[in-house]
Design a protein around this motif. Structure first.
Motif, PDB file in Angstrom:
ATOM      1  N   ASP A 122       0.827  -1.207   0.000  1.00 50.90           N
ATOM      2  CA  ASP A 122       0.000   0.000   0.000  1.00 50.90           C
ATOM      3  C   ASP A 122       0.859   1.255   0.000  1.00 50.90           C
ATOM      4  O   ASP A 122       0.567   2.248  -0.666  1.00 50.90           O
ATOM      5  CB  ASP A 122      -0.900   0.016   1.240  1.00 50.90           C
ATOM      6  N   ALA A 123       1.912   1.211   0.820  1.00 50.48           N
ATOM      7  CA  ALA A 123       2.711   2.418   1.019  1.00 50.48           C
ATOM      8  C   ALA A 123       3.635   2.698  -0.155  1.00 50.48           C
ATOM      9  O   ALA A 123       3.731   3.829  -0.620  1.00 50.48           O
ATOM     10  CB  ALA A 123       3.525   2.286   2.310  1.00 50.48           C
ATOM     11  N   TYR A 124       4.314   1.671  -0.616  1.00 49.76           N
ATOM     12  CA  TYR A 124       5.361   1.916  -1.607  1.00 49.76           C
ATOM     13  C   TYR A 124       5.038   1.339  -2.970  1.00 49.76           C
ATOM     14  O   TYR A 124       5.862   1.373  -3.873  1.00 49.76           O
ATOM     15  CB  TYR A 124       6.689   1.332  -1.108  1.00 49.76           C
ATOM     16  N   GLY A 125       3.852   0.773  -3.135  1.00 53.26           N
ATOM     17  CA  GLY A 125       3.524   0.159  -4.415  1.00 53.26           C
ATOM     18  C   GLY A 125       3.961  -1.301  -4.395  1.00 53.26           C
ATOM     19  O   GLY A 125       4.916  -1.667  -3.735  1.00 53.26           O
ATOM     20  N   ARG A 126       3.189  -2.122  -5.137  1.00 56.65           N
ATOM     21  CA  ARG A 126       3.487  -3.552  -5.130  1.00 56.65           C
ATOM     22  C   ARG A 126       4.721  -3.819  -5.960  1.00 56.65           C
ATOM     23  O   ARG A 126       4.856  -3.336  -7.078  1.00 56.65           O
ATOM     24  CB  ARG A 126       2.281  -4.314  -5.694  1.00 56.65           C
ATOM     25  N   GLU A 127       5.641  -4.588  -5.386  1.00 55.40           N
ATOM     26  CA  GLU A 127       6.846  -4.917  -6.134  1.00 55.40           C
ATOM     27  C   GLU A 127       6.500  -5.912  -7.224  1.00 55.40           C
ATOM     28  O   GLU A 127       5.596  -6.729  -7.061  1.00 55.40           O
ATOM     29  CB  GLU A 127       7.871  -5.555  -5.210  1.00 55.40           C
ATOM     30  N   ALA A 128       7.256  -5.818  -8.352  1.00 62.35           N
ATOM     31  CA  ALA A 128       7.059  -6.804  -9.404  1.00 62.35           C
ATOM     32  C   ALA A 128       7.559  -8.137  -8.871  1.00 62.35           C
ATOM     33  O   ALA A 128       8.739  -8.301  -8.600  1.00 62.35           O
ATOM     34  CB  ALA A 128       7.844  -6.396 -10.640  1.00 62.35           C
ATOM     35  N   ASP A 129       6.626  -9.073  -8.629  1.00 58.80           N
ATOM     36  CA  ASP A 129       7.080 -10.369  -8.111  1.00 58.80           C
ATOM     37  C   ASP A 129       6.406 -11.508  -8.877  1.00 58.80           C
ATOM     38  O   ASP A 129       6.228 -12.599  -8.368  1.00 58.80           O
ATOM     39  CB  ASP A 129       6.818 -10.483  -6.606  1.00 58.80           C
ATOM     40  N   GLY A 130       6.019 -11.211 -10.104  1.00 58.26           N
ATOM     41  CA  GLY A 130       5.325 -12.209 -10.903  1.00 58.26           C
ATOM     42  C   GLY A 130       6.235 -13.373 -11.288  1.00 58.26           C
ATOM     43  O   GLY A 130       7.462 -13.281 -11.214  1.00 58.26           O
ATOM     44  N   ASP A 131       5.601 -14.482 -11.677  1.00 57.50           N
ATOM     45  CA  ASP A 131       6.373 -15.642 -12.108  1.00 57.50           C
ATOM     46  C   ASP A 131       6.641 -15.541 -13.601  1.00 57.50           C
ATOM     47  O   ASP A 131       5.973 -14.804 -14.324  1.00 57.50           O
ATOM     48  CB  ASP A 131       5.586 -16.922 -11.807  1.00 57.50           C
ATOM     49  N   ALA A 132       7.613 -16.330 -14.019  1.00 57.27           N
ATOM     50  CA  ALA A 132       7.926 -16.371 -15.445  1.00 57.27           C
ATOM     51  C   ALA A 132       6.785 -17.074 -16.188  1.00 57.27           C
ATOM     52  O   ALA A 132       6.114 -17.942 -15.649  1.00 57.27           O
ATOM     53  CB  ALA A 132       9.233 -17.121 -15.652  1.00 57.27           C
ATOM     54  N   SER A 133       6.551 -16.656 -17.441  1.00 59.95           N
ATOM     55  CA  SER A 133       5.484 -17.274 -18.222  1.00 59.95           C
ATOM     56  C   SER A 133       5.974 -18.582 -18.849  1.00 59.95           C
ATOM     57  O   SER A 133       5.183 -19.427 -19.224  1.00 59.95           O
ATOM     58  CB  SER A 133       5.037 -16.317 -19.328  1.00 59.95           C
ATOM     59  N   THR A 160       8.495   0.873 -13.700  1.00 58.67           N
ATOM     60  CA  THR A 160       8.655  -0.506 -14.163  1.00 58.67           C
ATOM     61  C   THR A 160       8.335  -0.598 -15.658  1.00 58.67           C
ATOM     62  O   THR A 160       7.311  -0.074 -16.113  1.00 58.67           O
ATOM     63  CB  THR A 160       7.737  -1.453 -13.376  1.00 58.67           C
ATOM     64  N   TYR A 161       9.237  -1.244 -16.395  1.00 58.62           N
ATOM     65  CA  TYR A 161       9.057  -1.458 -17.831  1.00 58.62           C
ATOM     66  C   TYR A 161       8.904  -2.949 -18.103  1.00 58.62           C
ATOM     67  O   TYR A 161       9.374  -3.782 -17.324  1.00 58.62           O
ATOM     68  CB  TYR A 161      10.273  -0.939 -18.614  1.00 58.62           C
ATOM     69  N   SER A 162       8.268  -3.254 -19.230  1.00 62.19           N
ATOM     70  CA  SER A 162       8.216  -4.648 -19.663  1.00 62.19           C
ATOM     71  C   SER A 162       9.542  -4.994 -20.332  1.00 62.19           C
ATOM     72  O   SER A 162      10.018  -4.263 -21.208  1.00 62.19           O
ATOM     73  CB  SER A 162       7.073  -4.846 -20.656  1.00 62.19           C
ATOM     74  N   GLY A 163      10.143  -6.102 -19.895  1.00 61.36           N
ATOM     75  CA  GLY A 163      11.428  -6.485 -20.453  1.00 61.36           C
ATOM     76  C   GLY A 163      11.308  -6.990 -21.883  1.00 61.36           C
ATOM     77  O   GLY A 163      12.258  -6.934 -22.652  1.00 61.36           O
ATOM     78  N   ALA A 164      10.116  -7.502 -22.248  1.00 67.47           N
ATOM     79  CA  ALA A 164       9.957  -8.096 -23.572  1.00 67.47           C
ATOM     80  C   ALA A 164       9.629  -7.050 -24.627  1.00 67.47           C
ATOM     81  O   ALA A 164      10.016  -7.188 -25.787  1.00 67.47           O
ATOM     82  CB  ALA A 164       8.856  -9.151 -23.543  1.00 67.47           C
ATOM     83  N   THR A 165       8.906  -5.984 -24.244  1.00 61.45           N
ATOM     84  CA  THR A 165       8.509  -4.985 -25.241  1.00 61.45           C
ATOM     85  C   THR A 165       9.190  -3.634 -25.006  1.00 61.45           C
ATOM     86  O   THR A 165       9.263  -2.815 -25.914  1.00 61.45           O
ATOM     87  CB  THR A 165       6.982  -4.749 -25.190  1.00 61.45           C
ATOM     88  N   ASN A 182      14.711 -12.500 -20.082  1.00 65.47           N
ATOM     89  CA  ASN A 182      14.578 -13.365 -21.262  1.00 65.47           C
ATOM     90  C   ASN A 182      13.303 -14.210 -21.242  1.00 65.47           C
ATOM     91  O   ASN A 182      13.268 -15.310 -21.773  1.00 65.47           O
ATOM     92  CB  ASN A 182      15.813 -14.268 -21.408  1.00 65.47           C
ATOM     93  N   ASP A 183      12.274 -13.674 -20.597  1.00 67.86           N
ATOM     94  CA  ASP A 183      10.970 -14.346 -20.563  1.00 67.86           C
ATOM     95  C   ASP A 183       9.957 -13.316 -21.051  1.00 67.86           C
ATOM     96  O   ASP A 183      10.182 -12.111 -20.947  1.00 67.86           O
ATOM     97  CB  ASP A 183      10.684 -14.765 -19.116  1.00 67.86           C
ATOM     98  N   SER A 184       8.825 -13.770 -21.561  1.00 71.10           N
ATOM     99  CA  SER A 184       7.860 -12.790 -22.083  1.00 71.10           C
ATOM    100  C   SER A 184       7.239 -11.974 -20.943  1.00 71.10           C
ATOM    101  O   SER A 184       6.676 -10.908 -21.172  1.00 71.10           O
ATOM    102  CB  SER A 184       6.780 -13.498 -22.897  1.00 71.10           C
ATOM    103  N   ALA A 185       7.341 -12.485 -19.687  1.00 73.36           N
ATOM    104  CA  ALA A 185       6.798 -11.730 -18.552  1.00 73.36           C
ATOM    105  C   ALA A 185       7.883 -10.917 -17.843  1.00 73.36           C
ATOM    106  O   ALA A 185       7.683 -10.488 -16.700  1.00 73.36           O
ATOM    107  CB  ALA A 185       6.147 -12.693 -17.567  1.00 73.36           C
ATOM    108  N   ALA A 186       9.028 -10.712 -18.475  1.00 77.20           N
ATOM    109  CA  ALA A 186      10.130 -10.015 -17.812  1.00 77.20           C
ATOM    110  C   ALA A 186       9.749  -8.583 -17.455  1.00 77.20           C
ATOM    111  O   ALA A 186       9.033  -7.920 -18.208  1.00 77.20           O
ATOM    112  CB  ALA A 186      11.356 -10.007 -18.725  1.00 77.20           C
ATOM    113  N   THR A 187      10.196  -8.120 -16.273  1.00 75.72           N
ATOM    114  CA  THR A 187       9.980  -6.726 -15.894  1.00 75.72           C
ATOM    115  C   THR A 187      11.321  -6.096 -15.542  1.00 75.72           C
ATOM    116  O   THR A 187      12.212  -6.758 -15.012  1.00 75.72           O
ATOM    117  CB  THR A 187       9.059  -6.603 -14.672  1.00 75.72           C
ATOM    118  N   VAL A 188      11.430  -4.797 -15.838  1.00 79.44           N
ATOM    119  CA  VAL A 188      12.629  -4.039 -15.508  1.00 79.44           C
ATOM    120  C   VAL A 188      12.189  -2.857 -14.643  1.00 79.44           C
ATOM    121  O   VAL A 188      11.464  -1.980 -15.121  1.00 79.44           O
ATOM    122  CB  VAL A 188      13.332  -3.523 -16.773  1.00 79.44           C
TER     123      VAL A 188
END
Lengths: 533, 105
Positions: free
Chosen positions: A240-251, A309-314, A285-291
């Motif tokens: 809530d305070a700092y925004g959700r960290e990108a912690d998604g799994d690889a596709s 946060t940027y998408s690593g794939a696009t 190097n995954d389609s769900a990559a985040t930077v």
């Protein structure tokens, strides 16, 4: 005596009692916290000094990001996460922590890798001696080398005592303005009181700020209940305070990671020139990559930076941290004020000198306790002797320990296994060892010799550095190596200060008849100087 | 190197010390303002140091720098005053002109 007057007297007396005993109890730990905290204003510089093999030219963040990603792509492209600290004005190398993909069979999640250090210009791995560097003083400052969470709790307790001592001290001190500039030498207890008052009053804004913000820095740990009352899980509060960290799994679908350079440029543009500090690349190097690119706090009071946060794939922007509200901004500025990361060289040295003033305030306070209770001729009571010995152990011996930490860095072979831990041990063995040895000597000699040994240890640093590295004092002067030059200069200045202390301690007579004091001091000087030498 | 606020603050505190009878040096300085004059000058110089600091360091950092450098200047001044009181005041004048030169340079 009027009623109001006696009431005021009673208030002053009770405040003086609080000031005396809280100050005494926490004094030794506070002295160590102040001294190591003061050193921590030069945390990256100390680390640089402790790895003299590294000599790197400054590199723009974009170039450093590109070489870092190229290195990681070549060595471990299948990691779950790369955590990249870009170089800045004070830390010239790129530092990376990589986290491998979790092994489905393993129960425990894998730990992050050891730190990888890179030359930001080329992306080549750097080999330097293993050391905690300035990080050691920084960690000791609030963890006190105790197991978690006890060190932080103890540091917090001492900070509360300090805050109470500051408030009660201000109320007790009757002559803040009358004695604002008053410092009288060679007057025994009077002199200690003057030094304590002057060092406290003149830098009072700093002392109050540093104590309060220090306490606030760990407030979530000390006061967890407001969060506990509103959030089932601690992590939800942070989200809530700092925004959700990108912690998604690889596709699982491979996709090449887009070049990092344009993303760094875009982030910098959005921050109107603000520098990126950290890059977190998740599932490369995954389609769900985040930077995720985090902003450096080096140019602002607020220590908590924004992130994009940027998408690593696009390469497209996915999200950015929401603008912080008043509470988070306040918390960030408090932390920023305490750490002083925003400070340029002038301001950082100012912080450093103020830290030393604080150290002097705590030290003279402890000395004052004994000066007030010393009765010439009478056998000192147990508590008095205990305090006297602890004062020597802290004020005279801790500096020797800190110097030993730095000396060990130069004397322990660069390739030795476990050398970083050995350096840390060297500090504590020297500190406590010397403290134990001073017990064998009479109090006066213990002061003189303890301080003299500390001075000698600091004075030895430039010499040992000259012998053990190729970045000695004269080389630094010739090549204009400012960091090493200032470091040697600072060590010599600290040695001179400690030497002065030792010399003064040798001169002072224990409660001689008043009129003869000067003559006695002059008469004994040659002998005492010999003792020191 | 933005040391001007500190140098001006040093002069300010020296001036404020001159407004206190017990700190007025004997023998008197070559030029020594009356206590009231010294007090007004001291506070004015502190204000000048703040403005310089805001100008040099920008808004929020300027306030931090002003307080910090004033505190350090105070510690240095008291040490000098207790050791060589005449030199402490001479240094204030020298420091003031160095600061002015730095500000216009």
């Amino acid at each position: 005596m009027s009623k109001a007057f006696s009431g005021e007297m009673r208030l002053r007396q009770s405040m003086a009692w609080i000031h005396t005993w809280l100050g005494l109890l926490a004094g030794w730990i506070l002295f160590a916290m102040f001294l190591t905290g003061t050193a921590s204003y030069f945390r990256p510089e100390i680390t640089q000094w402790m790895q003299p093999e590294l000599r790197l030219a400054p590199v723009a963040p974009r170039r450093a990001a590109e070489t870092a990603v190229a290195h990681m792509q070549a060595t471990s492209p299948d990691d779950q996460q790369w955590f990249i600290y870009l170089p800045n004005d004070r830390t010239p190398e790129t530092r990376i922590f990589a986290m491998p993909k979790p092994d489905p069979g393993a129960k425990e999640p894998k730990n992050r890798s050891a730190e990888i250090k890179l030359d930001p210009a080329t992306g080549a791995a750097l080999n330097a001696r293993d050391t905690c560097g300035g990080e050691h003083f920084y960690r000791f400052h609030f963890q006190l080398q105790l197991p978690h969470p006890w060190g932080r709790w103890l540091a917090g307790l001492c900070a509360i005592f300090m805050l109470a001592a500051i408030l009660s001290g201000v109320i007790t001190h009757k002559r803040i303005f009358a004695d604002f500039f008053t410092l009288r030498w060679k007057k025994g207890q009077r002199s200690w009181l003057d030094t304590h008052n002057v060092s406290a009053v003149l830098a009072l804004p700093f002392h109050a700020m540093i104590t309060y913000t220090g306490l606030i820095a760990l407030i979530v740990m000390y006061m967890p209940w407001p969060i506990a009352a509103n959030y089932a899980k601690h992590a939800d509060f942070y989200a809530d305070a700092y925004g959700r960290e990108a912690d998604g799994d690889a596709s699982g679908k491979p996709a090449a990671l887009k070049p990092i350079g344009p993303m760094v440029d875009a982030a910098s543009r959005q921050w109107q020139g603000g520098r990126p500090r950290t890059i977190v690349i998740r599932n490369p190097n995954d389609s769900a990559a985040t930077v995720t690119i985090l902003r450096s706090g080096a140019d602002r009071l607020n220590a908590r930076g924004e992130s994009i946060t940027y998408s690593g794939a696009t390469g497209a922007k996915l999200s950015q941290s929401s603008p912080p509200g008043a509470a988070l901004t306040t918390a960030g500025v408090m932390l920023g004020l305490h750490l002083g990361n925003f400070a340029g060289p002038v301001l950082r040295w100012t912080y450093f000198l103020l830290g030393l003033t604080g150290t002097a305030m705590v030290g003279t306070g402890s000395l004052l306790w004994t000066a007030k209770r010393r009765k010439p001729g009478a056998k000192p009571f147990f508590g008095f002797r205990l305090v006297e010995r602890l004062n020597i152990a802290t004020i005279a011996c801790l500096p020797a320990g800190m110097a030993a930490f730095l000396l060990a860095n130069r004397l322990i072979p660069a390739g030795l296994e476990g050398r970083a831990a050995l350096e840390v041990s060297a500090m504590f063995w020297t500190w406590f060892g010397l403290a134990a040895l001073t017990l064998l000597r009479p109090v006066r000699c213990a002061w003189v010799e303890g301080l003299a040994l500390s001075a000698a240890a600091f004075a030895a640093l430039p010499l040992v550095n000259m012998v053990m590295t190729d970045r000695g004092l004269f080389t630094s002067i010739a090549s204009g190596d400012w960091l090493f030059l200032s470091f040697d200069g600072a060590m010599l200045a600290i040695a001179a200060l400690l030497g002065f202390g030792s010399w003064r301690a040798a001169q002072v007579r224990v409660a001689p008849p008043r009129r003869q004091r000067k003559a006695a001091a002059a008469e004994f000087r040659p002998k005492e100087l010999l003792d020191v030498a | 190197m933005s040391l001007e606020p500190g140098l001006i603050s040093y002069a300010a505190l020296a001036s404020l010390a001159l407004s206190v009878m017990k700190h007025r040096p004997t023998p008197a300085l070559a030029f020594m303002p009356l206590p009231t004059m010294a007090r007004v000058t001291g506070w004015l110089l502190l204000a000048v140091a703040l403005l310089l600091s805001l100008w040099r360091f920008g808004g929020p950092q300027g306030v931090v720098a002003w307080i910090g450098q004033t505190c350090v200047a105070g510690a240095v001044f008291v040490l000098m005053l207790s050791w060589r009181s005449h030199a402490a005041f001479t240094l204030a004048v020298v420091g003031f002109f160095v600061a002015v030169a730095m500000a216009f340079a």
